[in-house]
Design a protein around this motif. Structure first.
Motif, short mmCIF file in Angstrom:
data_model
loop_
_atom_site.label_atom_id
_atom_site.label_comp_id
_atom_site.label_asym_id
_atom_site.label_seq_id
_atom_site.Cartn_x
_atom_site.Cartn_y
_atom_site.Cartn_z
N GLU A 85 16.75 1.89 -25.02
CA GLU A 85 16.32 2.53 -23.77
C GLU A 85 17.37 3.51 -23.24
N PHE A 86 18.60 3.37 -23.71
CA PHE A 86 19.65 4.29 -23.30
C PHE A 86 19.98 5.29 -24.41
N GLY A 87 19.04 5.44 -25.34
CA GLY A 87 19.17 6.51 -26.33
C GLY A 87 20.14 6.23 -27.46
N CYS A 88 20.57 4.99 -27.60
CA CYS A 88 21.54 4.68 -28.67
C CYS A 88 20.91 4.92 -30.05
N SER A 89 21.72 5.43 -30.96
CA SER A 89 21.32 5.53 -32.36
C SER A 89 21.96 4.44 -33.20
N PHE A 90 23.16 4.01 -32.78
CA PHE A 90 23.97 3.11 -33.61
C PHE A 90 24.37 1.85 -32.85
N ARG A 99 34.52 -10.85 -35.04
CA ARG A 99 34.59 -11.96 -36.01
C ARG A 99 35.74 -12.90 -35.61
N ALA A 100 36.90 -12.32 -35.23
CA ALA A 100 38.08 -13.14 -34.96
C ALA A 100 38.02 -13.80 -33.58
N MET A 101 37.59 -13.04 -32.56
CA MET A 101 37.70 -13.58 -31.19
C MET A 101 36.44 -14.31 -30.76
N HIS A 102 35.32 -14.03 -31.42
CA HIS A 102 34.05 -14.65 -31.00
C HIS A 102 33.43 -15.47 -32.12
N GLY A 103 34.20 -15.66 -33.18
CA GLY A 103 33.75 -16.54 -34.27
C GLY A 103 32.50 -16.06 -34.98
N GLU A 104 32.28 -14.75 -35.02
CA GLU A 104 31.04 -14.27 -35.66
C GLU A 104 31.13 -14.41 -37.18
N SER A 105 30.16 -15.05 -37.76
CA SER A 105 30.12 -15.25 -39.22
C SER A 105 29.37 -14.08 -39.87
N SER A 106 29.50 -13.99 -41.19
CA SER A 106 28.75 -12.94 -41.90
C SER A 106 27.25 -13.17 -41.80
N GLU A 107 26.82 -14.43 -41.68
CA GLU A 107 25.38 -14.72 -41.49
C GLU A 107 24.91 -14.14 -40.16
N LEU A 108 25.69 -14.38 -39.10
CA LEU A 108 25.31 -13.85 -37.78
C LEU A 108 25.31 -12.32 -37.82
N VAL A 109 26.30 -11.76 -38.51
CA VAL A 109 26.37 -10.30 -38.62
C VAL A 109 25.08 -9.78 -39.29
N GLY A 110 24.63 -10.48 -40.32
CA GLY A 110 23.38 -10.10 -40.99
C GLY A 110 22.20 -10.18 -40.03
N ARG A 111 22.15 -11.25 -39.22
CA ARG A 111 21.02 -11.40 -38.29
C ARG A 111 21.07 -10.31 -37.21
N LYS A 112 22.27 -9.97 -36.78
CA LYS A 112 22.39 -8.90 -35.79
C LYS A 112 21.94 -7.56 -36.38
N ALA A 113 22.26 -7.35 -37.66
CA ALA A 113 21.81 -6.11 -38.32
C ALA A 113 20.29 -6.07 -38.39
N VAL A 114 19.67 -7.22 -38.65
CA VAL A 114 18.20 -7.30 -38.67
C VAL A 114 17.65 -6.94 -37.29
N ALA A 115 18.26 -7.50 -36.24
CA ALA A 115 17.80 -7.23 -34.87
C ALA A 115 17.94 -5.74 -34.54
N ALA A 116 19.03 -5.14 -35.00
CA ALA A 116 19.25 -3.70 -34.75
C ALA A 116 18.17 -2.88 -35.45
N HIS A 117 17.95 -3.20 -36.73
CA HIS A 117 16.99 -2.44 -37.52
C HIS A 117 15.58 -2.58 -36.96
N ALA A 118 15.27 -3.75 -36.41
CA ALA A 118 13.91 -4.00 -35.90
C ALA A 118 13.55 -3.04 -34.76
N VAL A 119 14.56 -2.55 -34.05
CA VAL A 119 14.26 -1.64 -32.93
C VAL A 119 14.66 -0.19 -33.25
N GLY A 120 14.99 0.06 -34.50
CA GLY A 120 15.29 1.45 -34.89
C GLY A 120 16.73 1.88 -34.69
N LEU A 121 17.63 0.92 -34.47
CA LEU A 121 19.06 1.26 -34.39
C LEU A 121 19.67 1.20 -35.79
#
Ligand code: PEP
Length: 255
Positions: A85-90, A99-121
Motif C-alpha cells: 500500500e506504500f508502493g514498496c517493490s522490495f 537472524r542473530a537478534m531475533h532468532g530468525e531461522s532459514s525456514e522462517l526466512v523462506g516463509r517470509k519470502a513466500v509472504a512477500a511473493h504472495a503480494v507482489g513484493l
C-alpha cells in the motif's frame, strides 16, 4: 542478461528531516542512471515519505522485514500487503541482524519470502556466514544450507522472483570487506546451488554482495562476473557516496 542493482539498507536510522535531504540528493543525483538501478530500504514509518518523494523518479523503495502472516493477531508485525500500500517493490528477508537478534531461522526466512511473493513484493533473501564459520572452513556448507532451506520452503515460483544477497556477517558494519575474489567464490557457489534447482533461473537471478561496500571498493567488487550489485548499509546514508556506489555498478554494465 543481468543488470546491476544496488539497494541501500538504512537499518534503524533516519528522521523525517534527514531522509528528506537524503532522498532529495538521491533523486537529483540519479539523473543519467537507468531506472530501477537503485532502491532504498527504509524503516516502516518512513515508507510513506519514500513513496511521496521517489514516485516517478526511477528509484524504487522497500522495507527491511515483513511478517510471515497476511493479517491477524500479530501485535507489532507488518504484513506484506501493508508494504504494497506504500508502493514498496522490495523487502529484505533474513538479514543477519534479524537472524542473530531475533532468532530468525532459514525456514522462517523462506516463509517470509513466500509472504512477500504472495503480494507482489520482491524478496531480497540475505545469506552469509559468521567469522567463526569462515575460520572453521564452513562458509560453503553454511551458505549452501541457508539457500537450500530457503529453496525447499519457498519453492521455484518464489525463487523465480527473488534477489539473493550474500552478506558475510563478519563484513557487515565492520569496515572489513570481502575481497572481490572471496565474494566471487561465494556468489558462484550460490549460483550453483540455484542451478541445481532451476538451471534457467541460475543465469538470471541477481546476487548482490553486502558488507562494508563503499565508494572506494564498489567497482572492484561489482566487476566480478557473479556479483550483480550491492546491498549497502552504512554508506547508503550518505547521498553522494551511495550515488558513487550506484554509478560504479552501472558502469560495470550488465553481465
Ligand atoms: C547491511 O546492513 O546489509 C550492510 C551490508 O551493512 P554495511 O554496508 O554497513 O556493512
Amino acid at each position: 542478461m543481468r543488470s546491476k542493482f544496488v539497494a541501500g539498507n538504512w537499518k534503524m536510522n533516519g528522521s523525517l528531516a534527514a531522509n528528506a535531504a537524503l532522498l532529495e540528493a538521491l533523486v537529483s543525483g540519479s539523473h543519467g542512471l537507468p531506472a530501477g538501478a537503485m532502491a532504498v530500504l527504509a524503516p516502516f514509518p518512513y515508507l510513506a515519505q519514500c513513496e511521496a518523494r521517489l514516485s516517478g523518479s526511477g528509484i524504487r523503495w522497500g522495507a527491511q522485514d515483513l511478517s510471515e502472516h497476511a493479517s491477524g493477531a500479530f501485535t507489532g508485525e507488518v504484513a506484506g500487503s501493508m508494504l504494497r500500500e506504500f508502493g514498496c517493490s522490495f523487502v529484505l528477508v533474513g538479514h543477519s541482524e534479524r537472524r542473530a537478534m531475533h532468532g530468525e531461522s532459514s525456514e522462517l526466512v523462506g516463509r517470509k519470502a513466500v509472504a512477500a511473493h504472495a503480494v507482489g513484493l520482491t524478496p531480497v533473501v540475505c545469506v552469509g556466514e559468521s567469522l567463526a564459520e569462515r575460520e572453521a572452513g564452513l562458509t560453503e556448507s553454511v551458505v549452501s544450507s541457508q539457500i537450500q532451506v530457503f529453496l525447499d520452503v519457498a519453492g521455484p515460483a518464489v525463487l523465480a522472483a527473488a534477489v539473493i544477497a550474500y552478506e558475510p556477517v563478519w563484513a557487515i558494519g565492520t569496515g572489513k570487506t570481502a575481497s572481490p575474489e572471496q565474494a566471487q567464490e561465494v556468489h558462484a557457489l550460490v549460483r550453483r546451488v540455484v542451478a541445481a534447482v532451476d538451471a534457467g533461473r541460475a543465469s538470471t537471478i541477481q546476487i548482490l554482495y553486502g558488507g562494508s561496500v563503499k565508494g572506494s571498493n564498489a567497482a572492484s567488487l561489482f566487476a566480478m562476473p557473479d556479483v550483480d550489485g550491492g546491498l549497502v548499509g552504512g554508506a547508503s546514508l550518505n547521498g553522494s557516496e551511495f550515488l558513487d556506489i550506484c554509478r560504479a555498478a552501472v558502469a560495470c554494465g550488465p553481465t
